[in-house]
Design a protein around this motif. Structure first.
Motif, PDB file in Angstrom:
ATOM      1  N   MET A 142      21.553 -43.103 -36.021  1.00  0.00           N
ATOM      2  CA  MET A 142      22.068 -43.663 -37.380  1.00  0.00           C
ATOM      3  C   MET A 142      22.106 -42.309 -38.327  1.00  0.00           C
ATOM      4  SD  MET A 142      20.379 -47.333 -37.245  1.00  0.00           S
ATOM      5  CE  MET A 142      20.266 -48.043 -39.075  1.00  0.00           C
ATOM      6  N   ALA A 143      20.669 -41.744 -38.239  1.00  0.00           N
ATOM      7  CA  ALA A 143      20.634 -40.823 -39.307  1.00  0.00           C
ATOM      8  C   ALA A 143      21.488 -39.488 -39.047  1.00  0.00           C
ATOM      9  CB  ALA A 143      19.137 -40.065 -38.958  1.00  0.00           C
ATOM     10  N   ASP A 144      21.570 -39.310 -37.873  1.00  0.00           N
ATOM     11  CA  ASP A 144      22.695 -38.007 -37.262  1.00  0.00           C
ATOM     12  C   ASP A 144      24.129 -38.569 -37.665  1.00  0.00           C
ATOM     13  OD1 ASP A 144      20.426 -36.549 -36.298  1.00  0.00           O
ATOM     14  OD2 ASP A 144      21.101 -37.448 -34.177  1.00  0.00           O
ATOM     15  N   TYR A 145      24.432 -39.795 -37.471  1.00  0.00           N
ATOM     16  CA  TYR A 145      25.756 -40.461 -37.994  1.00  0.00           C
ATOM     17  C   TYR A 145      25.999 -40.023 -39.431  1.00  0.00           C
ATOM     18  CZ  TYR A 145      29.779 -43.381 -39.238  1.00  0.00           C
ATOM     19  OH  TYR A 145      30.644 -44.126 -39.964  1.00  0.00           O
ATOM     20  N   LEU A 146      25.096 -40.529 -40.060  1.00  0.00           N
ATOM     21  CA  LEU A 146      25.319 -40.345 -41.736  1.00  0.00           C
ATOM     22  C   LEU A 146      25.237 -38.982 -42.071  1.00  0.00           C
ATOM     23  CD1 LEU A 146      23.029 -43.265 -42.920  1.00  0.00           C
ATOM     24  CD2 LEU A 146      25.683 -43.247 -42.875  1.00  0.00           C
ATOM     25  N   ALA A 147      24.540 -37.847 -41.389  1.00  0.00           N
ATOM     26  CA  ALA A 147      24.589 -36.817 -41.845  1.00  0.00           C
ATOM     27  C   ALA A 147      25.671 -35.860 -41.573  1.00  0.00           C
ATOM     28  CB  ALA A 147      23.175 -35.970 -41.165  1.00  0.00           C
ATOM     29  N   LYS A 148      26.473 -36.537 -40.432  1.00  0.00           N
ATOM     30  CA  LYS A 148      27.663 -35.888 -39.905  1.00  0.00           C
ATOM     31  C   LYS A 148      28.981 -36.665 -39.965  1.00  0.00           C
ATOM     32  CE  LYS A 148      25.076 -33.931 -35.917  1.00  0.00           C
ATOM     33  NZ  LYS A 148      25.165 -34.544 -34.589  1.00  0.00           N
ATOM     34  N   VAL A 149      28.723 -37.629 -40.816  1.00  0.00           N
ATOM     35  CA  VAL A 149      29.938 -38.702 -40.947  1.00  0.00           C
ATOM     36  C   VAL A 149      31.284 -37.853 -41.502  1.00  0.00           C
ATOM     37  CG1 VAL A 149      29.235 -39.554 -43.402  1.00  0.00           C
ATOM     38  CG2 VAL A 149      30.649 -40.972 -41.992  1.00  0.00           C
ATOM     39  N   GLU A 150      31.132 -37.037 -42.060  1.00  0.00           N
ATOM     40  CA  GLU A 150      32.119 -35.897 -42.751  1.00  0.00           C
ATOM     41  C   GLU A 150      32.997 -35.734 -41.614  1.00  0.00           C
ATOM     42  OE1 GLU A 150      32.325 -32.459 -45.988  1.00  0.00           O
ATOM     43  OE2 GLU A 150      30.346 -33.605 -45.998  1.00  0.00           O
ATOM     44  N   ARG A 151      32.601 -35.368 -40.361  1.00  0.00           N
ATOM     45  CA  ARG A 151      33.282 -34.755 -39.198  1.00  0.00           C
ATOM     46  C   ARG A 151      34.329 -35.666 -38.741  1.00  0.00           C
ATOM     47  NH1 ARG A 151      28.458 -31.868 -35.968  1.00  0.00           N
ATOM     48  NH2 ARG A 151      27.566 -30.669 -38.001  1.00  0.00           N
ATOM     49  N   TYR A 152      33.978 -36.837 -39.032  1.00  0.00           N
ATOM     50  CA  TYR A 152      35.103 -37.889 -38.375  1.00  0.00           C
ATOM     51  C   TYR A 152      36.325 -37.825 -39.233  1.00  0.00           C
ATOM     52  CZ  TYR A 152      30.946 -39.532 -35.847  1.00  0.00           C
ATOM     53  OH  TYR A 152      30.271 -39.918 -34.782  1.00  0.00           O
ATOM     54  N   PRO A 153      37.407 -38.316 -38.642  1.00  0.00           N
ATOM     55  CA  PRO A 153      38.657 -38.598 -39.532  1.00  0.00           C
ATOM     56  C   PRO A 153      38.355 -39.949 -40.116  1.00  0.00           C
ATOM     57  CG  PRO A 153      39.121 -39.332 -37.041  1.00  0.00           C
ATOM     58  CD  PRO A 153      37.785 -38.531 -37.366  1.00  0.00           C
ATOM     59  N   VAL A 154      38.565 -39.997 -41.075  1.00  0.00           N
ATOM     60  CA  VAL A 154      38.181 -41.193 -42.344  1.00  0.00           C
ATOM     61  C   VAL A 154      38.731 -42.589 -41.832  1.00  0.00           C
ATOM     62  CG1 VAL A 154      37.785 -42.044 -44.350  1.00  0.00           C
ATOM     63  CG2 VAL A 154      38.229 -39.648 -44.397  1.00  0.00           C
ATOM     64  N   ARG A 155      40.342 -42.504 -41.498  1.00  0.00           N
ATOM     65  CA  ARG A 155      40.674 -43.900 -41.086  1.00  0.00           C
ATOM     66  C   ARG A 155      40.796 -43.770 -39.467  1.00  0.00           C
ATOM     67  NH1 ARG A 155      46.621 -44.231 -41.117  1.00  0.00           N
ATOM     68  NH2 ARG A 155      46.236 -43.507 -38.986  1.00  0.00           N
ATOM     69  N   ALA A 156      40.411 -44.732 -38.888  1.00  0.00           N
ATOM     70  CA  ALA A 156      40.663 -44.508 -37.438  1.00  0.00           C
ATOM     71  C   ALA A 156      41.909 -44.207 -37.083  1.00  0.00           C
ATOM     72  CB  ALA A 156      40.393 -46.152 -36.778  1.00  0.00           C
ATOM     73  N   GLN A 157      41.935 -43.519 -35.954  1.00  0.00           N
ATOM     74  CA  GLN A 157      43.348 -42.944 -35.425  1.00  0.00           C
ATOM     75  C   GLN A 157      43.677 -43.408 -34.185  1.00  0.00           C
ATOM     76  OE1 GLN A 157      44.803 -40.100 -37.673  1.00  0.00           O
ATOM     77  NE2 GLN A 157      43.286 -41.070 -38.900  1.00  0.00           N
ATOM     78  N   VAL A 158      43.814 -44.512 -34.093  1.00  0.00           N
ATOM     79  CA  VAL A 158      43.964 -45.633 -32.978  1.00  0.00           C
ATOM     80  C   VAL A 158      45.234 -46.467 -33.253  1.00  0.00           C
ATOM     81  CG1 VAL A 158      41.619 -45.563 -31.932  1.00  0.00           C
ATOM     82  CG2 VAL A 158      42.243 -47.267 -33.536  1.00  0.00           C
ATOM     83  N   LYS A 159      45.880 -46.739 -32.188  1.00  0.00           N
ATOM     84  CA  LYS A 159      47.106 -47.640 -32.200  1.00  0.00           C
ATOM     85  C   LYS A 159      46.280 -49.227 -31.943  1.00  0.00           C
ATOM     86  CE  LYS A 159      50.370 -44.470 -32.133  1.00  0.00           C
ATOM     87  NZ  LYS A 159      49.673 -43.447 -32.975  1.00  0.00           N
TER      88      LYS A 159
END
Ligand code: PLP
Length: 477
Positions: free
Chosen positions: A17-34
């Protein structure tokens, strides 16, 4: 899983959880799935034998996470925020661990009494009248429904609940064209009927026009219809419209109508004394809702509902079968009587953690930053060639559209902006949503930019704006 395994996995999960929040900026904001892509990764049938937590957690990261839109991303500028925060998450973990059912005082004395206390803290923080009592609802939609049901019962001399509505006088509810769809949903569920929801015209700043309200009430009365309730908006969803509460309240008082105030998003900003002009006239209100789960750093779900007359709400919703009686019935608050669901989570804990951990001054500073950064960006958008600021910033929300000189036809402009929005969201660097507003004689497609994430800093707005202009340039005719 035994308790020692739980401890070990708990530590792993918190690290993640801590790593996710620290790195959340690296994800595409909106899910890129169909559509269907996430479901296709899940087995068709449930496992017969239990699986190792390592496997389940690995599958979560590999198969589930790519299908998630990242609401805690600092470039999440879509909808309104749902800004969680570390103290709130910690409280949620404790709430989940206790697993308490907080329907009665007896089933959760400390939770009940904390709910009363932190709601009064919020009342003080927002500058709401001293007589208001609070309850945590799951959503603003539920609060609106509870307000409409109370208004209905008051208008029908408390007979609607028992006799039904078939023989009752037809009721009417008044709101503006800017109201959230939750109002219409509530009117339907309350049995009033959406044909009797009067969505009244607004002025140039999208606020309800009091003279239109007065005229609609008079017209209904003349037609034998019973005016019951007004739902006013403070910070409506589309462009943040603020209805004139004092003028509306005077009309409600004159005609004996119940007044509910929907401040789901903008209510958080009332912790800033300079924004309290929005609730001038709040003394007329019977009911007020805002969502700490939107813009007060508290995990979804947490909707703070305040009422002037808690007895009226309880009278509307209370049913007391023997199995829900306790020795203290009638002498304590049993929040089961204050909302539609019987069962309730211990939601007050996260508010208590958030307010204590940040303190009012820090919460104010964070909201003031959001508002100031939004104003700066809106001024840049207004000054940018090829862009039009379509509504000025209301707190931390403004709307705009891409308007290159070569495109004059309004329908073509709509289509261009729709293409731009999709291109931006497919790119994933930032996330925006749209609304239609009256502009130049028609309902035009414009883009909303809404700021309020816990991890957003001014650079995120600037980076997002730079990327948006780059993408727009690739679509220019
Ligand atoms: N009212 C307003 C002004 C809103 O913006 C929203 C949601 O965005 C709602 C009501 C509904 O909120 P909830 O999801 O808590 O039901």
């Amino acid at each position: 899983m035994d308790i020692e395994e739980f401890r070990r996995h708990g530590h792993d999960v918190v690290d993640w959880m801590a790593d996710y929040l620290a790195k959340v900026e690296r994800y595409p904001v909106r899910a890129q799935v169909k559509p269907g892509e996430s479901a296709a990764k899940l087995p068709e049938h449930p496992p017969v034998e239990g699986e190792a937590m390592e496997t389940i957690f690995a599958d979560f990261r590999r198969d589930v996470l790519p299908g998630m839109t990242h609401w805690q991303h600092p470039r999440f500028f879509a909808y309104f925020p749902a800004n969680a925060s570390p103290p709130s998450v910690l409280a949620e973990m404790l709430t989940a661990t206790l697993g308490a059912q907080c329907m009665l005082w007896q089933t959760s004395p400390a939770a009940t009494e904390m709910e009363t206390k932190v709601l009064d803290w919020l009342r003080q923080m927002l500058g709401l009248p001293a007589g208001f009592q609070g309850v945590i609802q799951d959503s603003a939609s539920s609060a609106i429904l509870c307000a409409l049901l109370t208004a209905r019962e008051k208008a029908l001399a408390w007979r609607g609940n028992s006799e039904g509505l078939r023989a009752a006088r037809q009721l009417a509810v008044y709101t503006s064209t800017q109201t959230h769809s939750a109002t219409e949903k509530g009117v339907r569920i309350a049995g009033i009927g959406s044909d009797y929801l009067r969505k009244l015209p607004v002025d140039g700043s999208f606020a309800l026009r009091p003279e239109a309200l007065e005229a609609a009430i008079e017209a209904d009365k003349a037609a034998g219809i019973l005016p019951a309730c007004v739902v006013a908006s403070i910070g409506a969803t589309g462009v943040g419209a603020v209805d004139p509460l004092a003028a509306i309240g005077r009309i409600c008082r004159k005609h004996g109508l119940f007044l509910h105030v929907d401040a789901a998003w903008a209510g958080s900003a009332l912790i800033l004394p300079e924004q309290r002009w929005m609730i001038e006239g709040i003394d007329y209100a019977d009911s007020f809702v805002f969502n700490p789960h939107k813009w007060l750093f508290t995990n979804f779900d947490c909707s703070a509902h305040f009422v002037r007359d808690s007895e009226a709400l309880i009278r509307t919703l209370s049913i007391l079968p023997e199995y829900l009686r306790s020795r203290e019935t009638g002498q304590v608050i049993d929040y089961r009587d204050w909302s539609v669901p019987l069962g309730r989570r211990f939601r007050a804990l996260k508010l208590w953690f958030v307010i204590r951990s940040y303190g009012v001054a820090k919460l104010q500073e964070m909201l003031r930053n959001h508002i100031a950064w939004t104003e700066t960006l809106a001024a840049q958008v207004a000054a940018a060639p090829d862009f039009e600021l379509t509504t000025p910033p209301k707190l931390s929300l403004f709307t705009f559209r891409y308007k290159p000189a070569a495109v004059e036809d309004p329908l073509e402009l709509d289509a261009l902006n729709e293409r731009l929005l999709h291109a931006v969201n497919d790119d994933g660097y930032l996330y925006l949503t749209q609304v239609r507003i009256p502009l130049g004689g028609g309902d035009r497609f414009v883009i909303r930019w809404s700021v309020g994430q816990t991890y957003t800093r001014e650079r995120h707005l600037q980076e997002g704006w730079a990327r948006l202009r780059e993408i727009a340039a690739t679509l220019a005719p």
